[in-house]
Design an enzyme around this catalytic site. Sequence first.
Site, PDB file in Angstrom:
ATOM      1  CB  SER A 280      -0.869   0.008   1.267  1.00 28.29           C
ATOM      2  OG  SER A 280      -1.378   1.307   1.502  1.00 28.29           O
TER       3      SER A 280
ATOM      4  CE1 TYR B 278      -4.300  -2.315   4.931  1.00 29.01           C
ATOM      5  CE2 TYR B 278      -3.341  -0.137   4.636  1.00 29.01           C
ATOM      6  CZ  TYR B 278      -3.908  -1.276   4.105  1.00 29.01           C
ATOM      7  OH  TYR B 278      -4.074  -1.394   2.741  1.00 29.01           O
TER       8      TYR B 278
ATOM      9  CE  LYS C  60      -1.620  -3.928   3.047  1.00 30.37           C
ATOM     10  NZ  LYS C  60      -1.852  -5.119   2.218  1.00 30.37           N
TER      11      LYS C  60
HETATM   12  N1  LIG Z   1      -8.651  -0.135  -1.341  1.00 25.80           N
HETATM   13  C1  LIG Z   1      -7.567   0.575  -1.066  1.00 25.80           C
HETATM   14  O1  LIG Z   1      -7.625   1.804  -0.940  1.00 25.80           O
HETATM   15  C2  LIG Z   1      -6.232  -0.121  -0.936  1.00 25.80           C
HETATM   16  C3  LIG Z   1      -5.083   0.680  -1.039  1.00 25.80           C
HETATM   17  C4  LIG Z   1      -3.835   0.062  -0.907  1.00 25.80           C
HETATM   18  C5  LIG Z   1      -3.752  -1.299  -0.676  1.00 25.80           C
HETATM   19  N2  LIG Z   1      -4.888  -2.044  -0.555  1.00 25.80           N
HETATM   20  C6  LIG Z   1      -4.720  -3.473  -0.335  1.00 25.80           C
HETATM   21  O2  LIG Z   1      -5.308  -4.171  -1.407  1.00 25.80           O
HETATM   22  C7  LIG Z   1      -5.684  -5.480  -0.976  1.00 25.80           C
HETATM   23  C8  LIG Z   1      -7.125  -5.735  -1.378  1.00 25.80           C
HETATM   24  O3  LIG Z   1      -7.957  -4.845  -0.669  1.00 25.80           O
HETATM   25  P1  LIG Z   1      -9.338  -4.274  -1.241  1.00 25.80           P
HETATM   26  O4  LIG Z   1      -9.347  -2.821  -1.021  1.00 25.80           O
HETATM   27  O5  LIG Z   1      -9.584  -4.828  -2.595  1.00 25.80           O
HETATM   28  O6  LIG Z   1     -10.334  -4.874  -0.149  1.00 25.80           O
HETATM   29  P2  LIG Z   1     -11.589  -5.877  -0.282  1.00 25.80           P
HETATM   30  O7  LIG Z   1     -12.105  -6.057   1.096  1.00 25.80           O
HETATM   31  O8  LIG Z   1     -12.512  -5.411  -1.340  1.00 25.80           O
HETATM   32  O9  LIG Z   1     -10.871  -7.216  -0.747  1.00 25.80           O
HETATM   33  C9  LIG Z   1     -10.059  -7.940   0.120  1.00 25.80           C
HETATM   34  C10 LIG Z   1     -10.371  -9.401  -0.059  1.00 25.80           C
HETATM   35  O10 LIG Z   1      -9.496 -10.141   0.804  1.00 25.80           O
HETATM   36  C11 LIG Z   1     -10.274 -11.141   1.413  1.00 25.80           C
HETATM   37  N3  LIG Z   1      -9.669 -11.556   2.670  1.00 25.80           N
HETATM   38  C12 LIG Z   1      -9.627 -10.869   3.836  1.00 25.80           C
HETATM   39  N4  LIG Z   1      -9.021 -11.606   4.778  1.00 25.80           N
HETATM   40  C13 LIG Z   1      -8.679 -12.778   4.195  1.00 25.80           C
HETATM   41  C14 LIG Z   1      -8.041 -13.944   4.652  1.00 25.80           C
HETATM   42  N5  LIG Z   1      -7.639 -14.061   5.928  1.00 25.80           N
HETATM   43  N6  LIG Z   1      -7.817 -14.952   3.775  1.00 25.80           N
HETATM   44  C15 LIG Z   1      -8.224 -14.844   2.485  1.00 25.80           C
HETATM   45  N7  LIG Z   1      -8.852 -13.777   2.007  1.00 25.80           N
HETATM   46  C16 LIG Z   1      -9.081 -12.751   2.852  1.00 25.80           C
HETATM   47  C17 LIG Z   1     -11.646 -10.521   1.630  1.00 25.80           C
HETATM   48  O11 LIG Z   1     -12.637 -11.502   1.814  1.00 25.80           O
HETATM   49  C18 LIG Z   1     -11.816  -9.737   0.341  1.00 25.80           C
HETATM   50  O12 LIG Z   1     -12.432 -10.506  -0.667  1.00 25.80           O
HETATM   51  C19 LIG Z   1      -5.427  -5.517   0.523  1.00 25.80           C
HETATM   52  O13 LIG Z   1      -4.186  -6.137   0.765  1.00 25.80           O
HETATM   53  C20 LIG Z   1      -5.392  -4.052   0.900  1.00 25.80           C
HETATM   54  O14 LIG Z   1      -4.649  -3.831   2.057  1.00 25.80           O
HETATM   55  C21 LIG Z   1      -6.121  -1.487  -0.685  1.00 25.80           C
END
Ligand SMILES: NC(=O)c1ccc[n+]([C@@H]2O[C@H](COP(=O)([O-])OP(=O)(O)OC[C@H]3O[C@@H](n4cnc5c(N)ncnc54)[C@H](O)[C@@H]3O)[C@@H](O)[C@H]2O)c1
Length: 277
Positions: free
Chosen positions: A140, A153, A157
């Site tokens: 992230s 968090y 990361k």
């Molecule tokens: N959305 C943002 O702004 C953003 C920014 C930077 C990084 N991220 C990172 O991107 C990744 C995806 O996040 P997102 O925003 O798409 O969120 P999201 O909640 O839409 O998707 C995350 C997915 O991970 C799954 N998950 C959670 N815990 C789990 C586990 N223990 N085992 C297997 N699956 C699991 C959830 O069920 C979900 O389907 C994450 O690592 C998040 O930290 C997100």
Amino acid sequence: MKLQDKVAIVTGGASGIGEAIAIKFAAHGAFVIVGDVQDELGQKVCAAIGPRATFVHCDVADEAGVEALVNTAVARHGRLDIMMNNAGVGEPGGRDVRDLDIRAFDRVMSVNVAGVALGMKHAARHMVPRGSGVIINTASNVTGAAGIAPLAYTASKHAVVGLTRTAAVQLGRYGIRANAISPGAIPTPAFVRYFRKAVPGMDENGARAVASKATTLRYGEDLESALSVEDVANAAVFLASEDSRFVSGHELMLDGASTVTDKSFDAIGMMLATASS
Ligand SMILES: NC(=O)c1ccc[n+]([C@@H]2O[C@H](COP(=O)([O-])OP(=O)(O)OC[C@H]3O[C@@H](n4cnc5c(N)ncnc54)[C@H](O)[C@@H]3O)[C@@H](O)[C@H]2O)c1
């Protein structure tokens, strides 16, 4: 078709960024195995992709589950080419270290850090004997600026980047590359949920606007021009494909320069930039 017949695992592929990556990988010709704890959503994503996609229930914090996920990919397709460790969670609140909830901290670390480490471990065990493979970990842009996300968090990361760099060095001699993608804010279900909980009275549109403002490349543009899950999926295809064959140990920031923009830019730089344009 940059990933023709490659075999790819995408953890957290039932929703948000992972869903977009699974769809994009398949569109580029890959076989995709989605591992997630949300069975119904994961199955829906795979059904929409078609016969090239398989859903496997997997909690990435559980080593046996991660091993089974990797073994399913190998049993089904004979090998594993791409391991996309994308599943991640955040903790509610926790903006101030004095409010630290150590149980929430441990949960974030077990999913975001141990989950990535386990994914790399079991993927590498299959990739090393074949002498090739690509590992991509979702970090992230919180690694580039403190204070924009809660404590655990943010720490998790940073750890993902450390894991990625270490794996890149350890596995490079076997022809395996490891990189991280660090997106800025995108209004995925997780992001919207987090903001609605953290800021009383914030509705879905408000949360979307926060994400948009944080990652819109040019100030003042609308929601459509903000960072999207497709942008992250495109970056993942680049890192998974031969286009990036010499990129390893890298953290690809995908945030429209938001983390390298000095805060004073808002007040002074923006005024000067507007005056001189
Ligand atoms: N959305 C943002 O702004 C953003 C920014 C930077 C990084 N991220 C990172 O991107 C990744 C995806 O996040 P997102 O925003 O798409 O969120 P999201 O909640 O839409 O998707 C995350 C997915 O991970 C799954 N998950 C959670 N815990 C789990 C586990 N223990 N085992 C297997 N699956 C699991 C959830 O069920 C979900 O389907 C994450 O690592 C998040 O930290 C997100």
